[in-house]
Design an enzyme around this catalytic site. Structure first.
Site, PDB file in Angstrom:
ATOM      1  N   ALA A 119      32.882  35.740  47.009  1.00  0.00           N
ATOM      2  CA  ALA A 119      33.268  35.420  45.631  1.00  0.00           C
ATOM      3  C   ALA A 119      33.486  36.698  44.824  1.00  0.00           C
ATOM      4  O   ALA A 119      34.369  36.746  43.957  1.00  0.00           O
ATOM      5  CB  ALA A 119      32.210  34.537  44.976  1.00  0.00           C
ATOM      6  N   GLY A 123      36.835  37.856  45.854  1.00  0.00           N
ATOM      7  CA  GLY A 123      37.765  36.792  45.487  1.00  0.00           C
ATOM      8  C   GLY A 123      38.052  36.760  43.998  1.00  0.00           C
ATOM      9  O   GLY A 123      39.189  36.490  43.583  1.00  0.00           O
ATOM     10  N   ASP A 124      37.054  37.044  43.177  1.00  0.00           N
ATOM     11  CA  ASP A 124      37.225  37.109  41.731  1.00  0.00           C
ATOM     12  C   ASP A 124      38.277  38.155  41.376  1.00  0.00           C
ATOM     13  O   ASP A 124      39.191  37.896  40.585  1.00  0.00           O
ATOM     14  CB  ASP A 124      35.883  37.434  41.074  1.00  0.00           C
ATOM     15  CG  ASP A 124      35.995  37.622  39.575  1.00  0.00           C
ATOM     16  OD1 ASP A 124      36.523  36.731  38.893  1.00  0.00           O
ATOM     17  OD2 ASP A 124      35.538  38.681  39.084  1.00  0.00           O
ATOM     18  N   ALA A 125      38.180  39.319  41.983  1.00  0.00           N
ATOM     19  CA  ALA A 125      39.119  40.403  41.704  1.00  0.00           C
ATOM     20  C   ALA A 125      40.523  40.084  42.218  1.00  0.00           C
ATOM     21  O   ALA A 125      41.513  40.314  41.525  1.00  0.00           O
ATOM     22  CB  ALA A 125      38.613  41.704  42.327  1.00  0.00           C
ATOM     23  N   GLU A 154      42.086  37.502  39.953  1.00  0.00           N
ATOM     24  CA  GLU A 154      42.456  38.130  38.678  1.00  0.00           C
ATOM     25  C   GLU A 154      43.789  38.867  38.813  1.00  0.00           C
ATOM     26  O   GLU A 154      44.665  38.748  37.955  1.00  0.00           O
ATOM     27  CB  GLU A 154      41.354  39.105  38.238  1.00  0.00           C
ATOM     28  CG  GLU A 154      41.678  39.877  36.982  1.00  0.00           C
ATOM     29  CD  GLU A 154      41.377  39.127  35.698  1.00  0.00           C
ATOM     30  OE1 GLU A 154      41.973  39.496  34.666  1.00  0.00           O
ATOM     31  OE2 GLU A 154      40.573  38.193  35.709  1.00  0.00           O
TER      32      GLU A 154
END
Length: 152
Positions: A35, A38-40, A43
């Site tokens: 995660a 994955g967040d980056a 984004e």
């Protein structure tokens, strides 16, 4: 191997954007670590999508990004994607949803936060495992679905 020192660490066919392979296979990584990346990745995908749109004013970009990147939006996107996920992807989502992050959400309820973490975990898994075509497919589909539901 190239004589160019800027190319010396490149890994042919690694599937990631930079030459830093993960310390272990994506399937063995903790869901929260998936995660995290994955967040980056998500984004960047949203920002690239927004730059492809006609209105590039900073305030407009930020407002539109928030509608796609917030925990509430990511939770909603996961719901829109569930019908097109493979069994393996559903398993990754389940693991991400059940992972304990150690922090409390600021602007979302716990269920939305867990679903957002699950989506980020799936994106991180696909990125780390080199499934970039599938990653693009899901993100493109998810953004399109989000934009369509917002218009209706």
């Amino acid at each position: 191997m190239s004589d160019n020192p800027l190319n010396s660490g490149a890994v042919e066919g690694a599937g990631n954007w930079f030459p830093y392979p993960a310390s272990k296979p994506a399937r063995l990584m903790p869901p929260i670590a998936l995660a995290y990346i994955g967040d980056a990745v998500y984004e960047v995908a949203v920002r690239q999508y927004l730059l492809a749109q006609p209105n590039l004013r900073p305030n407009h970009l930020h407002r539109r990004a928030t509608k796609l990147v917030s925990a509430k939006a990511q939770s909603r996107m996961l719901g829109l994607l569930e019908t097109v996920l493979t069994d393996e992807e559903r398993d990754i989502v389940r693991q991400g949803r059940n992972a304990k992050s150690g922090s409390l959400p600021k602007n979302a309820d716990v269920l939305e936060y867990r679903h957002a973490t699950a989506l980020e975990g799936l994106i991180g898994y696909l990125y780390c495992d080199g499934h970039l075509d599938r990653l693009r497919e899901l993100v493109t589909y998810g953004i399109a679905q989000m934009e369509n539901t917002e218009k209706s």
